[in-house]
Design a protein around this motif. Sequence first.
Motif, short mmCIF file in Angstrom:
data_model
loop_
_atom_site.label_atom_id
_atom_site.label_comp_id
_atom_site.label_asym_id
_atom_site.label_seq_id
_atom_site.Cartn_x
_atom_site.Cartn_y
_atom_site.Cartn_z
N GLU A 89 -12.73 19.49 66.18
CA GLU A 89 -14.06 18.91 65.92
C GLU A 89 -13.95 17.62 65.12
O GLU A 89 -14.67 16.65 65.38
N ASP A 92 -12.58 14.91 67.46
CA ASP A 92 -13.65 14.48 68.37
C ASP A 92 -14.66 13.60 67.65
O ASP A 92 -15.09 12.56 68.17
N TYR A 93 -15.04 14.01 66.44
CA TYR A 93 -16.00 13.22 65.66
C TYR A 93 -15.45 11.83 65.37
O TYR A 93 -16.16 10.82 65.50
N GLY A 95 -13.24 10.15 67.08
CA GLY A 95 -13.23 9.35 68.30
C GLY A 95 -14.60 8.83 68.67
O GLY A 95 -14.75 7.66 69.06
N LYS A 96 -15.62 9.67 68.56
CA LYS A 96 -16.98 9.27 68.95
C LYS A 96 -17.59 8.26 67.98
O LYS A 96 -18.43 7.46 68.37
N ASN A 97 -17.18 8.33 66.72
CA ASN A 97 -17.80 7.49 65.70
C ASN A 97 -16.89 6.36 65.22
O ASN A 97 -17.22 5.67 64.24
N GLY A 98 -15.80 6.15 65.91
CA GLY A 98 -14.92 5.03 65.57
C GLY A 98 -14.28 5.16 64.20
O GLY A 98 -14.07 4.15 63.52
N ARG A 99 -13.99 6.37 63.79
CA ARG A 99 -13.40 6.62 62.48
C ARG A 99 -11.87 6.69 62.58
O ARG A 99 -11.34 7.47 63.38
N LYS A 154 -4.67 6.17 69.58
CA LYS A 154 -5.70 6.80 70.41
C LYS A 154 -5.42 8.27 70.71
O LYS A 154 -6.33 9.04 70.98
N HIS A 182 -21.06 17.60 58.68
CA HIS A 182 -20.66 18.06 60.01
C HIS A 182 -19.54 19.11 59.93
O HIS A 182 -19.25 19.78 60.93
#
Length: 472
Positions: A89, A92-93, A95-99, A154, A182
């Motif tokens: 999780e 994934d977070y 990756g989705k939020n550019g962290r 990546k 989260h």
Amino acid sequence: MATKAVFFDLDGTLFTGTRNVAATTRRAIVELHKNKILVGVATGRGPAFVLPLMETLELDFAVTYNGQYIFTPKKVLATRPIDKTTLREVVDYAGKNGRDISLGMADGVHGSSLVKFGETRTAQVIAGILPKKMSGLTKNSFKNVVRKVKPQSKNLSEDIRKPVYQVIMVATSAETAEIMTHFPELEATRSNDYSADLISRGNSKLKGIARLGKEFDFDLSEVMAFGDSDNDLAMLSGVGQGIAMGNATPNVKAVASYITDHNNADGIAKALAHFGLINFKHAASFISKDDQFNKVKEFHRLMDGKTQEMPRVYLPEEASHRAGFKVEEIVEFLFAAANADVAVFDDLTEKLHSAIDTAATKVKSKPVPEGENALTGEVDALLDLLYFTYGSFALMGVDPHEVFNLVHKANLGKIFPDGKPHFDPETHKILKPDNWAKDFAPEDKIETELERQIRVAMSKLGKLDKQKADDF
């Protein structure tokens, strides 16, 4: 209550601003051990980073990844990896939020090059010169400056298959609280302005220290801990004596029981001396970057009652005595090479006499370098001798590090329980305590260490032969 164990945070505490350990701190650790006080580190860094430091400073144990990975030089005592569901999780977070994130594992930190770069001295300089009033410093400034040369990795899918003990995420203090909503299974702690360390909820440096207390028989009230950052708050407030460095954050200073000097100004040694754990003196004895030299110097301090702090030349009679010690060891080396065969040994010693005569003739025939003084000549010759000794070990395939430690411990074993050497009143030779042969004689220990080195070498060669056969 007496202090039984001392723990140091690393960055900003045990380390100076140049990421070195101060000479006074090194000396203090030696003295703590002499006073039967255990010494360890409690850090957000991982075990792979800490292990070389543990060997160099001869630490007793380490709490790493903020309590997630606890070990001694001999074994791992406790680990608590982040569960795989939560870990996926977080990835994934990110990756989705550019962290940018990195994953703290047993063998090191993997993932974002930005996070790794952020821990370097260069990054600290960049962060320091960026305008302090810029909002979102870490996200909008530091990150954008460094991103040009340090791209985000990546693919973390391979790494999360292995145990991960800590996630390091680039985020400002203001952003961290929102991010953590989260992930209720985790909690965040910070040691710098640009990233947060995410670990399993309920874990901490303090919990790690308590775990070691059960193993080594000390209570938290018998612990002194040093720190400078907010990830040290629970530790400093939970032990018997929590010491804040002079460069610590205001929050850390507020909970500390004592505030010492800056990490660049002998803060650790001064605090330990303040509480009577060591005898700290400012000027006197220099500490070398060569730890083996420091150990021998300490031996001479105990034997001679003092050390030489100003470079000086050996006078002829002194030089003769020192050379005599070395010649005796060379003769023992030849006796070992002769495998106790007296005829062979006599031949080797005869050749040694001839070599000395040849060397004397050669040296006398050389012109004396203009301007060279006796001190320079003596140091040059002794360094060549040291270099030749290391060369001999290299050609033998023997790692001398642990063997040296065994011999050093044997020599320190000649110090009697009163902390002093005892000498024969007639011959003036140093006496050995009654337990020396049983507890300190190095020969059997050296043999065991050499057998270990041979096993390791044979294992490596076996793997290499197998690899060559597979390639063929």
